[in-house]
Design an enzyme around this catalytic site. Structure first.
Site, PDB file in Angstrom:
ATOM      1  CB  CYS A 122      26.130  18.543  40.351  1.00 41.68           C
ATOM      2  SG  CYS A 122      27.909  18.268  40.555  1.00 41.68           S
ATOM      3  CG  HIS A 268      24.475  16.585  43.336  1.00 42.50           C
ATOM      4  ND1 HIS A 268      25.052  15.569  42.614  1.00 42.50           N
ATOM      5  CD2 HIS A 268      25.497  17.403  43.723  1.00 42.50           C
ATOM      6  CE1 HIS A 268      26.368  15.754  42.559  1.00 42.50           C
ATOM      7  NE2 HIS A 268      26.652  16.863  43.226  1.00 42.50           N
ATOM      8  CG  ASN A 299      29.867  14.703  43.392  1.00 47.45           C
ATOM      9  OD1 ASN A 299      29.218  14.586  42.357  1.00 47.45           O
ATOM     10  ND2 ASN A 299      30.087  15.878  43.963  1.00 47.45           N
TER      11      ASN A 299
END
Length: 343
Positions: A122, A268, A299
């Site tokens: 990420c 993020h 996500n």
């Protein structure tokens, strides 16, 4: 005395264009609830996620990247042939070699651009952006294309109550080029490998070749499960909330600005509660626009920051020239934060 000539790069680098691609299929929480014992209210309260996008067989890592990259290149006002390097951050390209970046560079029509993949989870977009900045300033590429792309639906265990609802698919891309003024700040990045077990792949690939099948995880029907991403939710949450706010502040300090100087915050898109906690810890003023793209995108790991950036600009919530703090964090555990001027 060295005989090597000095590099002739630009004095600074900046993001010149951004593009994104979200798969056409929109998956509401109700679909996730078909395989886990939970509720729509629980998923929303724990993560903020209402829907996510899942890719079709045709929406491959390469195909999504090319769509997002085409938009970024057009937004930057350049031709693909001017791109000197293509950097792709992904954990969901399943061919060990060659790098998917080489196929993308060719299909986009670059002129034999350098091309490689990176695996930084990420935080991958931040890692790629930092590498791109270095290439521009060093002079090894006139323009660099940075792509974050994931098909995390391929790595999701739909029977895992802790993660089944989290992940989505998509691609985000930016073009980085020369600038006459600072527009990408110093990167604060690092890793904490002692915490690597908190986010990981359930089964390494070699277990399928050499492992005892009886040791492999099985689904509810007794079939061997494909490797998936698993995490220790509470440990990750605590780390992200307490440690990543510190890293974000360090990035502000390195850029020489305060929270009051910010226009936009693009973290993020891991969890709305993490985002909200970071906003509170950093004491961001009310005028700062905060990306919460996770609500409808899920996500998407390396793709989450450029996708959120593109949406904010497209909706007018952010504008060209705004000062934005971006921070990515995830498996490794790794992290990267910097301050940028939006394209």
């Amino acid at each position: 005395m060295s005989k090597i000539k000095p590099s002739k790069g630009a004095p600074y680098a900046r993001i010149l264009g951004v593009g994104g691609y979200r798969p056409t299929r929109i998956v509401p929480n109700e679909v996730i609830l078909e395989t886990i014992d939970s509720s729509d209210e629980w998923i929303r309260s724990r993560s903020g996620i209402e829907t996510r996008h899942w890719a079709s067989p045709e929406e491959t890592v390469a195909a999504m990247s090319i769509e997002a990259s085409g938009k970024a290149i057009a937004d930057a006002g350049i031709d693909a042939a001017q791109i000197g390097a293509v950097v792709v951050s992904t954990v969901s390209h399943f061919s060990q070699t060659p790098a998917i970046a080489t196929e993308i560079a060719d299909r986009l029509g670059t002129d034999k651009a350098a091309a490689f993949d990176i695996s930084a989870g990420c935080a991958g977009f931040g890692y790629g952006l930092t590498l791109a900045k270095g290439m521009i300033v060093e002079g090894s590429a006139p323009y660099v294309l940075v792509i974050g792309v994931e098909r995390l639906s391929d790595l999701t265990d739909l029977e895992d109550r802790a993660t089944a609802f989290l992940f989505g698919d998509g691609a985000g891309a930016v073009v980085v080029g020369p600038s006459q003024e600072p527009a990408i700040g110093p990167t604060v990045w690092g890793s904490e490998g002692d915490k690597s077990e908190t986010i990981k792949q359930t089964v390494p690939w070699d277990r399928f070749r050499f492992g005892d099948v009886s040791e492999l995880p099985l689904d509810s029907e007794g079939n061997v499960k494909f490797p998936a991403i698993t995490q220790e939710g509470q440990a990750v949450f605590r780390w992200a909330v307490f440690e990543m706010a510190k890293v974000a502040q360090q990035a502000l300090d390195a850029a020489g600005i305060s929270p009051d100087d910010l226009d936009v915050f693009i973290p993020h898109q891991a969890n709305v509660r993490i985002i909200d906690s970071m906003v509170k810890t950093l004491k961001l003023p009310e005028h700062v626009t905060v990306a919460r793209d996770i609500r409808t995108t899920g996500n998407t790991s390396a793709a989450s920051i450029p996708l959120a950036m593109e949406r904010l600009l497209a909706t007018g919530e952010a504008k060209s020239g705004d000062t934005a703090l971006v921070i990515g964090f995830g498996a490794g555990l790794v992290y990267a934060a910097t301050v940028v001027t939006l394209p």
